[in-house]
Design a protein around this motif. Structure first.
Motif, PDB file in Angstrom:
ATOM      1  N   VAL A  67       0.830  -1.202   0.000  1.00 38.95           N
ATOM      2  CA  VAL A  67       0.000   0.000   0.000  1.00 38.95           C
ATOM      3  C   VAL A  67       0.867   1.255   0.000  1.00 38.95           C
ATOM      4  O   VAL A  67       0.621   2.202  -0.753  1.00 38.95           O
ATOM      5  N   ALA A  68       1.899   1.247   0.839  1.00 39.34           N
ATOM      6  CA  ALA A  68       2.772   2.420   0.947  1.00 39.34           C
ATOM      7  C   ALA A  68       3.465   2.712  -0.381  1.00 39.34           C
ATOM      8  O   ALA A  68       3.530   3.864  -0.828  1.00 39.34           O
ATOM      9  N   LEU A  69       3.972   1.657  -1.029  1.00 40.96           N
ATOM     10  CA  LEU A  69       4.697   1.835  -2.288  1.00 40.96           C
ATOM     11  C   LEU A  69       3.769   2.329  -3.387  1.00 40.96           C
ATOM     12  O   LEU A  69       4.094   3.287  -4.115  1.00 40.96           O
ATOM     13  N   TRP A  70       2.601   1.724  -3.516  1.00 37.72           N
ATOM     14  CA  TRP A  70       1.688   2.103  -4.589  1.00 37.72           C
ATOM     15  C   TRP A  70       1.114   3.496  -4.390  1.00 37.72           C
ATOM     16  O   TRP A  70       0.956   4.260  -5.343  1.00 37.72           O
ATOM     17  N   CYS A  71       0.783   3.832  -3.154  1.00 35.49           N
ATOM     18  CA  CYS A  71       0.277   5.184  -2.891  1.00 35.49           C
ATOM     19  C   CYS A  71       1.319   6.234  -3.230  1.00 35.49           C
ATOM     20  O   CYS A  71       1.005   7.278  -3.814  1.00 35.49           O
ATOM     21  N   THR A  72       2.572   5.939  -2.901  1.00 35.97           N
ATOM     22  CA  THR A  72       3.654   6.869  -3.205  1.00 35.97           C
ATOM     23  C   THR A  72       3.857   7.002  -4.708  1.00 35.97           C
ATOM     24  O   THR A  72       4.020   8.110  -5.242  1.00 35.97           O
ATOM     25  N   LEU A  73       3.836   5.874  -5.429  1.00 39.39           N
ATOM     26  CA  LEU A  73       4.036   5.900  -6.874  1.00 39.39           C
ATOM     27  C   LEU A  73       2.887   6.630  -7.577  1.00 39.39           C
ATOM     28  O   LEU A  73       3.111   7.408  -8.513  1.00 39.39           O
ATOM     29  N   MET A  74       1.654   6.399  -7.126  1.00 42.89           N
ATOM     30  CA  MET A  74       0.515   7.071  -7.744  1.00 42.89           C
ATOM     31  C   MET A  74       0.537   8.573  -7.449  1.00 42.89           C
ATOM     32  O   MET A  74       0.209   9.396  -8.312  1.00 42.89           O
ATOM     33  N   ALA A  75       0.921   8.933  -6.235  1.00 42.34           N
ATOM     34  CA  ALA A  75       1.041  10.355  -5.905  1.00 42.34           C
ATOM     35  C   ALA A  75       2.164  10.996  -6.708  1.00 42.34           C
ATOM     36  O   ALA A  75       2.065  12.160  -7.120  1.00 42.34           O
ATOM     37  N   LEU A  76       3.242  10.245  -6.938  1.00 40.93           N
ATOM     38  CA  LEU A  76       4.347  10.750  -7.758  1.00 40.93           C
ATOM     39  C   LEU A  76       3.884  10.972  -9.201  1.00 40.93           C
ATOM     40  O   LEU A  76       4.238  11.979  -9.833  1.00 40.93           O
ATOM     41  N   ALA A  77       3.070  10.049  -9.710  1.00 47.02           N
ATOM     42  CA  ALA A  77       2.514  10.221 -11.054  1.00 47.02           C
ATOM     43  C   ALA A  77       1.630  11.459 -11.106  1.00 47.02           C
ATOM     44  O   ALA A  77       1.662  12.229 -12.077  1.00 47.02           O
ATOM     45  N   HIS A  78       0.828  11.663 -10.049  1.00 45.95           N
ATOM     46  CA  HIS A  78      -0.013  12.861  -9.964  1.00 45.95           C
ATOM     47  C   HIS A  78       0.841  14.120  -9.929  1.00 45.95           C
ATOM     48  O   HIS A  78       0.523  15.123 -10.571  1.00 45.95           O
ATOM     49  N   MET A  79       1.940  14.066  -9.204  1.00 48.31           N
ATOM     50  CA  MET A  79       2.844  15.209  -9.111  1.00 48.31           C
ATOM     51  C   MET A  79       3.450  15.539 -10.469  1.00 48.31           C
ATOM     52  O   MET A  79       3.476  16.708 -10.891  1.00 48.31           O
ATOM     53  N   LEU A  80       3.935  14.521 -11.179  1.00 49.00           N
ATOM     54  CA  LEU A  80       4.552  14.750 -12.489  1.00 49.00           C
ATOM     55  C   LEU A  80       3.535  15.282 -13.488  1.00 49.00           C
ATOM     56  O   LEU A  80       3.831  16.194 -14.273  1.00 49.00           O
ATOM     57  N   LEU A  81       2.326  14.729 -13.452  1.00 45.66           N
ATOM     58  CA  LEU A  81       1.275  15.211 -14.345  1.00 45.66           C
ATOM     59  C   LEU A  81       0.917  16.660 -14.024  1.00 45.66           C
ATOM     60  O   LEU A  81       0.691  17.478 -14.916  1.00 45.66           O
ATOM     61  N   GLY A  82       0.890  16.969 -12.714  1.00 47.36           N
ATOM     62  CA  GLY A  82       0.601  18.342 -12.301  1.00 47.36           C
ATOM     63  C   GLY A  82       1.669  19.314 -12.770  1.00 47.36           C
ATOM     64  O   GLY A  82       1.363  20.440 -13.179  1.00 47.36           O
ATOM     65  N   LEU A  83       2.929  18.890 -12.715  1.00 40.99           N
ATOM     66  CA  LEU A  83       4.020  19.748 -13.180  1.00 40.99           C
ATOM     67  C   LEU A  83       3.905  20.025 -14.680  1.00 40.99           C
ATOM     68  O   LEU A  83       4.134  21.146 -15.137  1.00 40.99           O
ATOM     69  N   VAL A  84       3.533  18.995 -15.436  1.00 38.07           N
ATOM     70  CA  VAL A  84       3.374  19.175 -16.877  1.00 38.07           C
ATOM     71  C   VAL A  84       2.225  20.138 -17.166  1.00 38.07           C
ATOM     72  O   VAL A  84       2.357  21.065 -17.992  1.00 38.07           O
ATOM     73  N   TRP A  85       1.097  19.958 -16.487  1.00 32.19           N
ATOM     74  CA  TRP A  85      -0.058  20.823 -16.711  1.00 32.19           C
ATOM     75  C   TRP A  85       0.245  22.258 -16.293  1.00 32.19           C
ATOM     76  O   TRP A  85      -0.132  23.212 -16.990  1.00 32.19           O
ATOM     77  N   ASN A  86       0.920  22.423 -15.175  1.00 32.22           N
ATOM     78  CA  ASN A  86       1.275  23.770 -14.729  1.00 32.22           C
ATOM     79  C   ASN A  86       2.256  24.423 -15.688  1.00 32.22           C
ATOM     80  O   ASN A  86       2.210  25.649 -15.890  1.00 32.22           O
ATOM     81  N   ALA A  87       3.141  23.635 -16.273  1.00 32.31           N
ATOM     82  CA  ALA A  87       4.061  24.180 -17.274  1.00 32.31           C
ATOM     83  C   ALA A  87       3.282  24.701 -18.482  1.00 32.31           C
ATOM     84  O   ALA A  87       3.619  25.753 -19.050  1.00 32.31           O
ATOM     85  N   VAL A  88       2.224  23.979 -18.860  1.00 35.71           N
ATOM     86  CA  VAL A  88       1.371  24.427 -19.967  1.00 35.71           C
ATOM     87  C   VAL A  88       0.675  25.736 -19.602  1.00 35.71           C
ATOM     88  O   VAL A  88       0.609  26.675 -20.406  1.00 35.71           O
ATOM     89  N   LEU A  89       0.148  25.796 -18.365  1.00 38.69           N
ATOM     90  CA  LEU A  89      -0.533  27.013 -17.914  1.00 38.69           C
ATOM     91  C   LEU A  89       0.427  28.205 -17.881  1.00 38.69           C
ATOM     92  O   LEU A  89       0.091  29.297 -18.346  1.00 38.69           O
ATOM     93  N   ILE A  90       1.610  27.978 -17.335  1.00 32.21           N
ATOM     94  CA  ILE A  90       2.590  29.064 -17.220  1.00 32.21           C
ATOM     95  C   ILE A  90       3.054  29.511 -18.601  1.00 32.21           C
ATOM     96  O   ILE A  90       3.179  30.709 -18.886  1.00 32.21           O
ATOM     97  N   GLY A  91       3.307  28.528 -19.480  1.00 34.76           N
ATOM     98  CA  GLY A  91       3.728  28.863 -20.837  1.00 34.76           C
ATOM     99  C   GLY A  91       2.644  29.602 -21.598  1.00 34.76           C
ATOM    100  O   GLY A  91       2.918  30.561 -22.327  1.00 34.76           O
ATOM    101  N   GLY A  92       1.397  29.173 -21.404  1.00 38.86           N
ATOM    102  CA  GLY A  92       0.296  29.820 -22.095  1.00 38.86           C
ATOM    103  C   GLY A  92       0.032  31.233 -21.614  1.00 38.86           C
ATOM    104  O   GLY A  92      -0.456  32.086 -22.362  1.00 38.86           O
ATOM    105  N   SER A  93       0.348  31.486 -20.342  1.00 42.11           N
ATOM    106  CA  SER A  93       0.108  32.814 -19.781  1.00 42.11           C
ATOM    107  C   SER A  93       1.281  33.766 -19.993  1.00 42.11           C
ATOM    108  O   SER A  93       1.187  34.948 -19.646  1.00 42.11           O
TER     109      SER A  93
END
Length: 207
Positions: free
Chosen positions: A145-171
């Motif tokens: 549970v600990a490993l999978w929760c961490t990996l899924m949160a890490l995936a969420h973090m990386l996806l968030g960074l990509v989306w925020n990069a799009v927002l920042i670049g677009g603005s």
């Protein structure tokens, strides 16, 4: 497992693209402070997601579900912090873009942006409740549970960074126009009202 991962990525993508406090904070930083500080703010926000994932994996997130006191305490702290940010922008808007003249002040302001994004995420108990109810659905039977929760949160973090990069670049193009003194002051006050609205929404929310 492939189907589970695809389902998780689809769900977390929809969550990431949904506008909220984090989006407003990053966009405001991009317009008023430039792309570098907006990137640091986004890093703080997404790191908060990772820390919530680790906490849920270790069982700490379940405390928010089991304890009404713990949930309400974190909720009111988060609402108070959002209210503070909102009132500060509403009554003390910037009339000039921030310009850093020394390395010490630069480091201090970058740390402020980072901590603002991090605290805005960590002090929102609904993120923890969401993670503790959402992530276990995608953990394979018998897996850590600990490993999978961490990996899924890490995936969420990386996806968030990509989306925020799009927002920042677009603005970036609009930021030059939005940083005019009169527009900057109006934008800060509008953002302050948005933050106050998020504070009220959090304060009156239920699990």
């Amino acid at each position: 497992m492939t189907t589970t991962l695809i389902s998780f990525l689809f769900a977390i993508t929809i969550l990431t693209l949904t506008p909220g406090f984090d989006t407003a904070l990053v966009l405001r930083s991009a317009a008023a402070q430039g792309w570098k500080r907006a990137s640091v703010t986004a890093l703080g926000v997404t790191l908060g997601c990772l820390l919530w994932g680790v906490a849920v994996g270790l069982g700490l997130g379940a405390l928010l579900l089991a304890s009404e006191i713990a949930y309400n305490l974190l909720k009111w702290l988060g609402a108070a912090y959002l209210l503070y940010l909102g009132l500060k922008l509403l009554f003390n808007p910037r009339s000039q873009p921030e310009d850093v003249k020394s390395s010490d002040s630069a480091q201090q302001r970058y740390l402020t942006c980072f901590s603002r994004g991090l605290l805005g995420n960590l002090l929102n108990p609904k993120v923890g409740v969401f993670y503790v109810t959402f992530l276990p659905q995608f953990i394979p039977a018998g897996a850590s549970v600990a490993l999978w929760c961490t990996l899924m949160a890490l995936a969420h973090m990386l996806l968030g960074l990509v989306w925020n990069a799009v927002l920042i670049g677009g603005s970036h193009y609009f930021a030059r126009h939005l940083r005019q003194p009169s527009i900057l002051k109006i934008m800060d006050r509008l953002t302050g009202c948005v933050f106050i609205g998020f504070a009220a929404k959090l304060a009156f929310s239920r699990r």
